[in-house]
Design a protein around this motif. Structure first.
Motif, PDB file in Angstrom:
ATOM      1  N   UNK A  57       0.831  -1.198   0.000  1.00 32.69           N
ATOM      2  CA  UNK A  57       0.000   0.000   0.000  1.00 32.69           C
ATOM      3  C   UNK A  57       0.872   1.257   0.000  1.00 32.69           C
ATOM      4  N   UNK A  58       1.827   1.327   0.914  1.00 32.37           N
ATOM      5  CA  UNK A  58       2.677   2.520   1.023  1.00 32.37           C
ATOM      6  C   UNK A  58       3.486   2.748  -0.245  1.00 32.37           C
ATOM      7  N   UNK A  59       4.065   1.683  -0.777  1.00 31.55           N
ATOM      8  CA  UNK A  59       4.876   1.822  -1.999  1.00 31.55           C
ATOM      9  C   UNK A  59       4.014   2.258  -3.179  1.00 31.55           C
ATOM     10  N   UNK A  60       2.817   1.714  -3.275  1.00 38.67           N
ATOM     11  CA  UNK A  60       1.906   2.087  -4.362  1.00 38.67           C
ATOM     12  C   UNK A  60       1.533   3.565  -4.266  1.00 38.67           C
ATOM     13  N   UNK A  61       1.161   4.022  -3.069  1.00 36.06           N
ATOM     14  CA  UNK A  61       0.755   5.418  -2.893  1.00 36.06           C
ATOM     15  C   UNK A  61       1.930   6.372  -3.111  1.00 36.06           C
ATOM     16  N   UNK A  82      -9.755   6.384  -5.692  1.00 31.82           N
ATOM     17  CA  UNK A  82      -9.996   5.464  -6.805  1.00 31.82           C
ATOM     18  C   UNK A  82      -8.847   4.467  -6.941  1.00 31.82           C
ATOM     19  N   UNK A  83      -7.622   4.933  -6.783  1.00 29.38           N
ATOM     20  CA  UNK A  83      -6.454   4.054  -6.838  1.00 29.38           C
ATOM     21  C   UNK A  83      -6.518   2.982  -5.749  1.00 29.38           C
ATOM     22  N   UNK A  84      -6.817   3.372  -4.529  1.00 22.85           N
ATOM     23  CA  UNK A  84      -6.895   2.407  -3.422  1.00 22.85           C
ATOM     24  C   UNK A  84      -7.996   1.386  -3.687  1.00 22.85           C
ATOM     25  N   UNK A  85      -9.118   1.857  -4.188  1.00 22.29           N
ATOM     26  CA  UNK A  85     -10.204   0.929  -4.536  1.00 22.29           C
ATOM     27  C   UNK A  85      -9.756  -0.044  -5.622  1.00 22.29           C
ATOM     28  N   UNK A  86      -9.177   0.474  -6.683  1.00 24.69           N
ATOM     29  CA  UNK A  86      -8.778  -0.362  -7.821  1.00 24.69           C
ATOM     30  C   UNK A  86      -7.674  -1.356  -7.465  1.00 24.69           C
ATOM     31  N   UNK A  87      -6.686  -0.917  -6.715  1.00 21.24           N
ATOM     32  CA  UNK A  87      -5.515  -1.759  -6.431  1.00 21.24           C
ATOM     33  C   UNK A  87      -5.707  -2.707  -5.245  1.00 21.24           C
ATOM     34  N   UNK A  88      -6.580  -2.340  -4.313  1.00 21.20           N
ATOM     35  CA  UNK A  88      -6.689  -3.118  -3.077  1.00 21.20           C
ATOM     36  C   UNK A  88      -8.113  -3.569  -2.768  1.00 21.20           C
ATOM     37  N   UNK A  89      -9.036  -3.327  -3.697  1.00 19.58           N
ATOM     38  CA  UNK A  89     -10.433  -3.769  -3.561  1.00 19.58           C
ATOM     39  C   UNK A  89     -11.070  -3.276  -2.265  1.00 19.58           C
ATOM     40  N   UNK A  90     -10.790  -2.034  -1.919  1.00 20.89           N
ATOM     41  CA  UNK A  90     -11.374  -1.422  -0.720  1.00 20.89           C
ATOM     42  C   UNK A  90     -12.681  -0.743  -1.128  1.00 20.89           C
ATOM     43  N   UNK A  91     -13.758  -1.118  -0.467  1.00 24.23           N
ATOM     44  CA  UNK A  91     -15.061  -0.591  -0.828  1.00 24.23           C
ATOM     45  C   UNK A  91     -15.416   0.737  -0.184  1.00 24.23           C
ATOM     46  N   UNK A  92     -14.944   0.957   1.060  1.00 21.33           N
ATOM     47  CA  UNK A  92     -15.240   2.208   1.751  1.00 21.33           C
ATOM     48  C   UNK A  92     -13.987   2.682   2.450  1.00 21.33           C
ATOM     49  N   UNK A  93     -13.768   3.992   2.365  1.00 19.36           N
ATOM     50  CA  UNK A  93     -12.582   4.556   3.014  1.00 19.36           C
ATOM     51  C   UNK A  93     -12.843   5.990   3.433  1.00 19.36           C
ATOM     52  N   UNK A  94     -12.112   6.403   4.427  1.00 16.31           N
ATOM     53  CA  UNK A  94     -12.059   7.795   4.832  1.00 16.31           C
ATOM     54  C   UNK A  94     -10.635   8.262   4.602  1.00 16.31           C
ATOM     55  N   UNK A  95     -10.514   9.472   4.099  1.00 20.18           N
ATOM     56  CA  UNK A  95      -9.207  10.030   3.757  1.00 20.18           C
ATOM     57  C   UNK A  95      -9.130  11.452   4.283  1.00 20.18           C
ATOM     58  N   UNK A  96      -8.038  11.744   4.947  1.00 21.36           N
ATOM     59  CA  UNK A  96      -7.754  13.120   5.356  1.00 21.36           C
ATOM     60  C   UNK A  96      -6.396  13.487   4.778  1.00 21.36           C
TER      61      UNK A  96
END
Length: 118
Positions: A57-61, A82-96
């Protein structure tokens, strides 16, 4: 589901900003993420294949952020989700996202969003 994986204070550098002085040098962004992730399988198997791989995850971001050229934090945030969803199949996230150098009179300014993908 109530499980999540969180990241606090991930330091990413990227080209971001609307002013001319922001368009030449990368700036530091501080990222906090909370990702819905069912931890039960990894908890039972004790196997990385069943967990959210933090290193990946860290390397991808980090790699992605270095390649970007956004003007607005809002656009950066949408694309990152969108990247996190596409690469890691995460359906819901919060981002700050905090942009420490944005306003000299405060520690940081930024945005906080939540996204759900089907």
């Amino acid at each position: 589901m109530s499980d999540s994986v969180y990241v606090t204070g991930l330091r990413l550098e990227t080209l971001i900003g609307v002013y001319a002085f922001e368009r030449t040098d990368r700036q530091l962004l501080l990222i906090d993420l909370e990702l819905d992730f069912d931890c039960r399988v990894a908890g039972q198997s004790d196997a990385l294949r069943d967990a959210l791989d933090y290193d990946r995850l860290f390397k991808t971001l980090r790699r992605w952020a270095l390649e970007q050229n956004f003007q607005l934090l809002e656009a950066f945030a949408e694309a990152l989700c969108q990247l996190v969803h596409d690469q890691f199949a995460i359906g819901r996230m919060q981002l700050q996202i905090n942009k420490p150098a944005a306003v000299s009179e405060c520690t940081a300014v930024g945005i906080r969003i939540e996204r759900c993908f089907q």
